[in-house]
Design a protein around this motif. Structure first.
Motif, mmCIF file in Angstrom:
data_model
loop_
_atom_site.group_PDB
_atom_site.id
_atom_site.type_symbol
_atom_site.label_atom_id
_atom_site.label_comp_id
_atom_site.label_asym_id
_atom_site.label_seq_id
_atom_site.Cartn_x
_atom_site.Cartn_y
_atom_site.Cartn_z
ATOM 1 N N ALA A 1 1.770 6.618 -6.982
ATOM 2 C CA ALA A 1 0.754 7.574 -7.412
ATOM 3 C C ALA A 1 1.255 9.004 -7.238
ATOM 4 O O ALA A 1 1.041 9.863 -8.109
ATOM 5 C CB ALA A 1 -0.537 7.359 -6.634
ATOM 6 N N THR A 2 1.945 9.270 -6.143
ATOM 7 C CA THR A 2 2.503 10.594 -5.910
ATOM 8 C C THR A 2 3.547 10.949 -6.960
ATOM 9 O O THR A 2 3.561 12.063 -7.488
ATOM 10 C CB THR A 2 3.124 10.671 -4.502
ATOM 11 N N VAL A 3 4.398 10.002 -7.297
ATOM 12 C CA VAL A 3 5.429 10.246 -8.312
ATOM 13 C C VAL A 3 4.794 10.467 -9.685
ATOM 14 O O VAL A 3 5.239 11.332 -10.447
ATOM 15 C CB VAL A 3 6.446 9.085 -8.335
ATOM 16 N N ILE A 4 3.745 9.732 -10.008
ATOM 17 C CA ILE A 4 3.069 9.911 -11.292
ATOM 18 C C ILE A 4 2.433 11.290 -11.371
ATOM 19 O O ILE A 4 2.547 11.983 -12.398
ATOM 20 C CB ILE A 4 2.026 8.798 -11.519
ATOM 21 N N VAL B 1 0.832 -1.196 0.000
ATOM 22 C CA VAL B 1 0.000 0.000 0.000
ATOM 23 C C VAL B 1 0.874 1.255 0.000
ATOM 24 O O VAL B 1 0.606 2.210 -0.735
ATOM 25 C CB VAL B 1 -0.969 -0.010 1.209
ATOM 26 N N VAL B 2 1.933 1.244 0.783
ATOM 27 C CA VAL B 2 2.857 2.376 0.809
ATOM 28 C C VAL B 2 3.499 2.568 -0.560
ATOM 29 O O VAL B 2 3.609 3.700 -1.054
ATOM 30 C CB VAL B 2 3.928 2.185 1.911
#
Length: 141
Positions: free
Chosen positions: A23-26, A16-17
């Motif tokens: 997602a943050t990097v994308i 999950v982490v």
């Protein structure tokens, strides 16, 4: 049994982490590509203005910027694949194999090369879409 349940629980939390970090990097990549394309378009405002005056379509004006964004995405994909290969060599081939023996070789080079088309495809898709959306907003002005 309790040990395995606890181990799988920790692995699920780590998954999950990893998904949240990805997602943050994308999202950061989309924003950075959009800003870079916008800066590039703003620096060539005179050229795009001339192209509009002579009757060029929006697609014809957008194409060089789209290609620039896609090439940037491809370069990023190559660098990401290089980092993935370096991690495999440093972490899996040397560190884990020394500690776990045969279990350290669960990730083979074929697995690493299997990810290359996905990395390239996703990077071209993300950079192309970010460039396209950014330029559509920019050319409306």
């Amino acid at each position: 049994m309790r040990f395995l349940n606890k181990l799988f629980s920790i692995l699920n939390q780590l998954r999950v982490v990893a998904i949240v970090i990805s997602a943050t990097v994308i999202i950061a990549a989309i924003v950075l590509i959009g800003v870079a394309v916008q800066v590039s378009a703003a620096s060539r405002k005179r050229e795009t203005g001339i192209m509009r005056l002579v009757g060029a379509s929006n697609l014809y004006i957008q194409l060089p910027f789209l290609l620039e964004g896609i090439v940037g995405g491809l370069l990023g994909a190559v660098m990401g694949f290089g980092a993935l290969s370096a991690i495999k060599v440093a972490l899996i081939d040397h560190s884990l194999r020394a500690v776990f023996g045969a279990f350290g070789s669960l990730v083979n080079w074929s697995d690493v090369f299997y990810t290359l088309p996905f990395i390239l495809g996703v990077s071209v898709l993300i950079s192309g879409l970010a460039s396209f959306v950014t330029l559509r907003m920019y050319l409306r002005d």
